[in-house]
Design an enzyme around this catalytic site. Structure first.
Site, PDB file in Angstrom:
ATOM      1  N   LYS A  48     -14.781  -1.763   5.426  1.00  0.00           N
ATOM      2  CA  LYS A  48     -14.208  -2.174   3.941  1.00  0.00           C
ATOM      3  C   LYS A  48     -15.427  -2.647   3.086  1.00  0.00           C
ATOM      4  O   LYS A  48     -16.214  -3.814   3.479  1.00  0.00           O
ATOM      5  CB  LYS A  48     -13.322  -3.244   4.187  1.00  0.00           C
ATOM      6  CG  LYS A  48     -11.903  -2.937   4.770  1.00  0.00           C
ATOM      7  CD  LYS A  48     -11.174  -4.381   5.118  1.00  0.00           C
ATOM      8  CE  LYS A  48      -9.786  -3.876   5.849  1.00  0.00           C
ATOM      9  NZ  LYS A  48      -8.848  -4.792   6.178  1.00  0.00           N
ATOM     10  N   ASP A  57      -1.768   0.218  12.560  1.00  0.00           N
ATOM     11  CA  ASP A  57      -2.585  -1.136  12.420  1.00  0.00           C
ATOM     12  C   ASP A  57      -1.839  -2.217  12.859  1.00  0.00           C
ATOM     13  O   ASP A  57      -0.696  -2.432  12.242  1.00  0.00           O
ATOM     14  CB  ASP A  57      -3.149  -1.023  11.106  1.00  0.00           C
ATOM     15  CG  ASP A  57      -3.944  -2.373  10.421  1.00  0.00           C
ATOM     16  OD1 ASP A  57      -3.933  -3.120  11.359  1.00  0.00           O
ATOM     17  OD2 ASP A  57      -3.987  -2.459   9.372  1.00  0.00           O
ATOM     18  N   ASP A  94       0.674  -1.200  -0.128  1.00  0.00           N
ATOM     19  CA  ASP A  94      -0.077  -0.004   0.049  1.00  0.00           C
ATOM     20  C   ASP A  94       0.751   1.029  -0.174  1.00  0.00           C
ATOM     21  O   ASP A  94       0.301   2.186   0.374  1.00  0.00           O
ATOM     22  CB  ASP A  94      -1.213   0.197   1.052  1.00  0.00           C
ATOM     23  CG  ASP A  94      -0.136  -0.463   2.407  1.00  0.00           C
ATOM     24  OD1 ASP A  94       0.956  -0.424   2.373  1.00  0.00           O
ATOM     25  OD2 ASP A  94      -1.009  -0.778   3.411  1.00  0.00           O
ATOM     26  N   HIS A 119      -9.419   1.442   2.157  1.00  0.00           N
ATOM     27  CA  HIS A 119      -9.054   0.769   0.774  1.00  0.00           C
ATOM     28  C   HIS A 119      -8.612  -0.718   1.234  1.00  0.00           C
ATOM     29  O   HIS A 119      -8.895  -1.227   2.367  1.00  0.00           O
ATOM     30  CB  HIS A 119      -7.733   1.500   0.388  1.00  0.00           C
ATOM     31  CG  HIS A 119      -6.666   1.094   1.142  1.00  0.00           C
ATOM     32  ND1 HIS A 119      -5.075   1.235   0.628  1.00  0.00           N
ATOM     33  CD2 HIS A 119      -6.421   0.929   2.595  1.00  0.00           C
ATOM     34  CE1 HIS A 119      -4.378   1.110   1.632  1.00  0.00           C
ATOM     35  NE2 HIS A 119      -5.068   1.039   2.725  1.00  0.00           N
ATOM     36  N   ARG A 120      -8.149  -1.583   0.186  1.00  0.00           N
ATOM     37  CA  ARG A 120      -7.840  -2.904   0.420  1.00  0.00           C
ATOM     38  C   ARG A 120      -6.493  -2.951  -0.091  1.00  0.00           C
ATOM     39  O   ARG A 120      -6.035  -2.186  -0.997  1.00  0.00           O
ATOM     40  CB  ARG A 120      -8.757  -3.890  -0.263  1.00  0.00           C
ATOM     41  CG  ARG A 120     -10.172  -4.097   0.430  1.00  0.00           C
ATOM     42  CD  ARG A 120     -10.458  -4.278   1.941  1.00  0.00           C
ATOM     43  NE  ARG A 120      -9.432  -5.255   2.569  1.00  0.00           N
ATOM     44  CZ  ARG A 120      -9.907  -6.412   2.847  1.00  0.00           C
ATOM     45  NH1 ARG A 120     -11.144  -6.833   2.284  1.00  0.00           N
ATOM     46  NH2 ARG A 120      -9.107  -7.132   3.257  1.00  0.00           N
TER      47      ARG A 120
END
Length: 473
Positions: free
Chosen positions: A386, A287, A252, A414-415
């Protein structure tokens, strides 16, 4: 049939007269174009066809793209995908043929759209989002959308949402706000990933992401600049300390230096923030994605280092102490998934400590039943949203309402496997989620979301509101 008979049969005389009168009132300089547009608006938009195809996401893994046709245009949407899927989220339909894309093909989902969903939706009004979504849910007939595939259903749902906005002649975020009953579209605080670890990178850092949140910015454009400058300063800090080879990026876009210490990583970010001069205007979020390194009831902080794995285990109590120390030493305002997804006891405990926002991702999987349990047990106080874990735009709106009614924070996310579709940018504004998590200010599929937010802020002009210090509201 004469011309007059044709006009009478289709009631065109009155419609043409109305269009001409409207052109006269508008004093238009191009009456032909004006009358053409006026007549076009007089026709109700309906879905005429839904066409799907297999494309590749940002990781080179197949995903679903849809073109939804109406009698007024074509509206495209594509869906993201995560690194892993949980048992409580909507089912992403994959082909499973190991000889084609290593089993990750989505030809079955594409076929379901072209053969089944398209037929069911032809003739429907694209502004009726809930009816479109319900028609697909009824067609699927499973709790988690396993028959047609949540990836198939969501792609069509998003495309329909875009078509609905176009029919109403309003921006997508405004249409979403209308669908949700919101009257205060708000630009979210961007949570920029600056350091990637865990399963998102090839480094030895157990924690999955360290993010910066420019909550002290006065508008989104300024927040984007602050986050981007921090990102570039961080590259310089890492280069100075351990060389440019440690500035490779994760999936990411966050830097992936070969470090394993939480504090070492946070020190790098703190130094980068200091160099920007923004200091207290930028906060930090983590996270942890602790489920990835939970073994039994202990946490292996060296799970990314095969030669060390098993030598640095921490108990849940050790992790609580670590989080308390980190929150006192660094400007951390949010921690996502601090414990295993089934460790409700310790997630509830740390949430009740009040040291920072506690976000449920793997814990909740955007599942309404899991969210209700967490609300009842006070297990966390924020939802990581999500959309592909839910499956339709209508259900996404519902789970956000559920979280907001509990006075939770909401982070639109986002993913790992993203596309250039910027839908979640409009979604975050329309639902006033407060925060958007879309990776680093690096890589086109991530920046498309941030750039769309710039466009929305520009469009709103003096009416634009940036969440800023009120990011949890």
């Amino acid at each position: 049939m004469s011309v007059q008979e044709y006009l009478d049969k289709h009631l065109l005389s009155r419609k043409l007269e109305d269009a001409v009168n409207a052109a006269v009132r508008a004093k238009t300089s191009d009456p032909v174009l004006f009358i053409s547009n006026h007549m076009r608006k007089a026709v109700q938009s309906v879905i005429t066809k839904v066409k799907a195809r297999q494309i590749l996401d940002s990781r080179g893994i197949p995903t679903v793209e849809v073109d939804l046709h109406t009698n007024k245009g074509v509206f495209r949407a594509s869906v993201p995908s995560g690194n892993s899927t949980g048992m409580y989220e909507a089912v992403e339909l994959r082909d499973g043929d190991k000889g084609v894309y290593l089993g990750n093909g989505v030809a079955k989902a594409v076929k379901n759209i072209n053969d089944k969903i398209s037929e069911a939706l032809v003739g429907m009004d694209p502004t009726l989002q809930s009816q479109i979504d319900q028609a697909m849910i009824d067609l699927d007939k499973t709790e988690k959308k396993g028959e047609l595939g949540a990836n198939a259903i969501l792609a069509v749902s998003i495309a329909a949402c875009k078509a609905g906005a176009a029919e109403k002649e309003v921006p997508l975020y405004k249409h979403i706000a209308d669908l949700s009953g919101k009257t205060n579209p708000t630009l979210p605080v961007p949570a920029f990933t600056v350091i990637s670890g865990g399963k998102h990178a090839g480094s030895t850092l157990a924690i999955q992401e360290i993010m910066v949140l420019p909550i002290g910015a006065s508008k989104f454009e300024e927040a984007l600049r602050m986050g981007t400058e921090t990102y570039h300063h961080l590259k310089a800090v890492i280069t100075e300390k351990s060389g440019a080879h440690n500035c490779n990026v994760g999936e990411d876009g966050g830097y992936a230096p070969n470090i394993s210490s939480f504090r070492e990583a946070l020190d790098l970010v703190k130094e980068a923030i200091s160099r920007t001069g923004y200091n207290d205007k930028i906060k930090i979020a983590l996270d942890v994605a602790a489920t990835n390194f939970c073994i039994g009831k202990r946490y292996d902080l060296d799970f990314q280092s095969p030669q060390k794995s098993g030598q640095n285990f921490k108990s849940a109590e050790d992790m609580i102490q670590l989080y308390k120390e980190l929150c006192s030493e660094y400007p951390i305002v949010s921690i996502e998934d601090p414990f295993d997804k089934e460790d409700w006891e310790h997630i509830k405990y740390i949430s009740n400590l009040g040291i920072c926002q506690i976000v449920g991702d793997d814990l909740l999987m955007s599942n309404a039943k899991r969210i209700e349990k967490a609300i009842t047990e006070s297990a966390c106080n924020a939802l990581l949203l999500k959309v592909n874990q839910v499956g339709t735009v209508t259900e996404v709106i519902d789970v956000v309402k559920q979280a907001k009614e509990a006075h939770w924070g909401v982070i639109t996310s986002h993913r790992c496997g993203e596309t250039i579709d910027s839908f979640i940018a409009d979604l975050s504004v329309g639902l006033a989620s407060g925060v958007i998590k879309s990776g680093a200010p690096c890589r086109g599929e991530r920046l498309e979301k941030y750039n769309q937010l710039l466009r929305i802020e520009e469009e709103l002009g003096d009416h634009a509101v940036y969440a800023g210090e009120d990011w949890r509201q």
